[in-house]
Design an enzyme around this catalytic site. Sequence first.
Site, PDB file in Angstrom:
ATOM      1  N   ASP A  64       0.863  -1.183   0.000  1.00  0.00           N
ATOM      2  CA  ASP A  64       0.000   0.000   0.000  1.00  0.00           C
ATOM      3  C   ASP A  64       0.902   1.237   0.000  1.00  0.00           C
ATOM      4  O   ASP A  64       0.862   2.064   0.901  1.00  0.00           O
ATOM      5  CB  ASP A  64      -0.928   0.003   1.215  1.00  0.00           C
ATOM      6  CG  ASP A  64      -1.967   1.121   1.165  1.00  0.00           C
ATOM      7  OD1 ASP A  64      -2.208   1.659   0.064  1.00  0.00           O
ATOM      8  OD2 ASP A  64      -2.528   1.461   2.224  1.00  0.00           O
TER       9      ASP A  64
ATOM     10  N   ASP B 119       2.166   1.099   8.220  1.00  0.00           N
ATOM     11  CA  ASP B 119       0.995   0.389   7.698  1.00  0.00           C
ATOM     12  C   ASP B 119       1.417  -0.759   6.794  1.00  0.00           C
ATOM     13  O   ASP B 119       1.228  -0.734   5.576  1.00  0.00           O
ATOM     14  CB  ASP B 119       0.059   1.344   6.968  1.00  0.00           C
ATOM     15  CG  ASP B 119      -0.738   2.223   7.917  1.00  0.00           C
ATOM     16  OD1 ASP B 119      -0.663   1.983   9.140  1.00  0.00           O
ATOM     17  OD2 ASP B 119      -1.415   3.149   7.440  1.00  0.00           O
TER      18      ASP B 119
ATOM     19  N   ASN C 214       1.950   6.515   3.952  1.00  0.00           N
ATOM     20  CA  ASN C 214       2.659   5.389   4.564  1.00  0.00           C
ATOM     21  C   ASN C 214       4.173   5.497   4.448  1.00  0.00           C
ATOM     22  O   ASN C 214       4.891   4.543   4.744  1.00  0.00           O
ATOM     23  CB  ASN C 214       2.176   4.083   3.950  1.00  0.00           C
ATOM     24  CG  ASN C 214       0.715   3.816   4.291  1.00  0.00           C
ATOM     25  OD1 ASN C 214       0.214   4.310   5.305  1.00  0.00           O
ATOM     26  ND2 ASN C 214       0.034   3.058   3.451  1.00  0.00           N
TER      27      ASN C 214
END
Length: 268
Positions: free
Chosen positions: A186, A206, A191
């Site tokens: 992701d 994350d 992030n």
Amino acid sequence: MAPSDATPAPPGADADWLPVTTGESGASVFRSADGTRYAKCVPAADTAALRAERDRIAWLEGQDVPGPRVLDWSSGDAGSCLVSSAVHGVPADHLTADELWTAWGSVTEAVRRLHAVPVSRCPHGRSLDAMVAVARDVVARGAVDPAFLPDEQQHTPPGRLLERVLGQVPERREQEGADTVVCHGDLCLPNIVLHPATLEVSGFVDLGRLGTADRHADIALLLANARETWADEERARAADAAFAEGYGRVPDPGRLRFYLELDPLTWG
């Protein structure tokens, strides 16, 4: 603010933890008052997914790639709670266009280092077939979030979007087999955390989707998300070129488009 009755509380939740309202995971997330720790708490039904995230964080600690550390784990009938260290700095989506441009070389190098980790070391998978299975489930449940879709796809039925993806899977599966790396899963700007003074990458956060996959699954999200900061097309093209030079290869446009079409169908 305390977590819901359906989820466990982090240690000392009433006095030592503050709720985090950003993010889209659906978990109850808290930050310690001193800013050094995060706690993610989920109901029992989501324990397996949180345990998988815990295992990914723990694995990445030993790979010379910056990220959080697992500090505590608890699990019971009410659910589970993961406590991890904070990665200090500023999320890349909080930067101005000029600041992100300054940081872009460090971001590129951090991604290159992650993708250079030997696949043979990684016990976690995020294969195309696995993500397609997730997409099938999300679409079947009518759970696709329109907010994740690009403007031009907002009014296209998710089933039709999935059909477009499925038609490319045999070709993309073959490409994945020849070009698998350890992916973040992701890789969007929130992030990626940067030191506010130096704008060097402090670490990735994350990590619940970390695993082996086609490198374009990461690169597609990063470049597309960065375009929202660059705003002007000239800067975006320059950033794409700078990434390719620093990363060491020019991404395949077809594979980038494919993973941008698949990703919104896998959340829900």
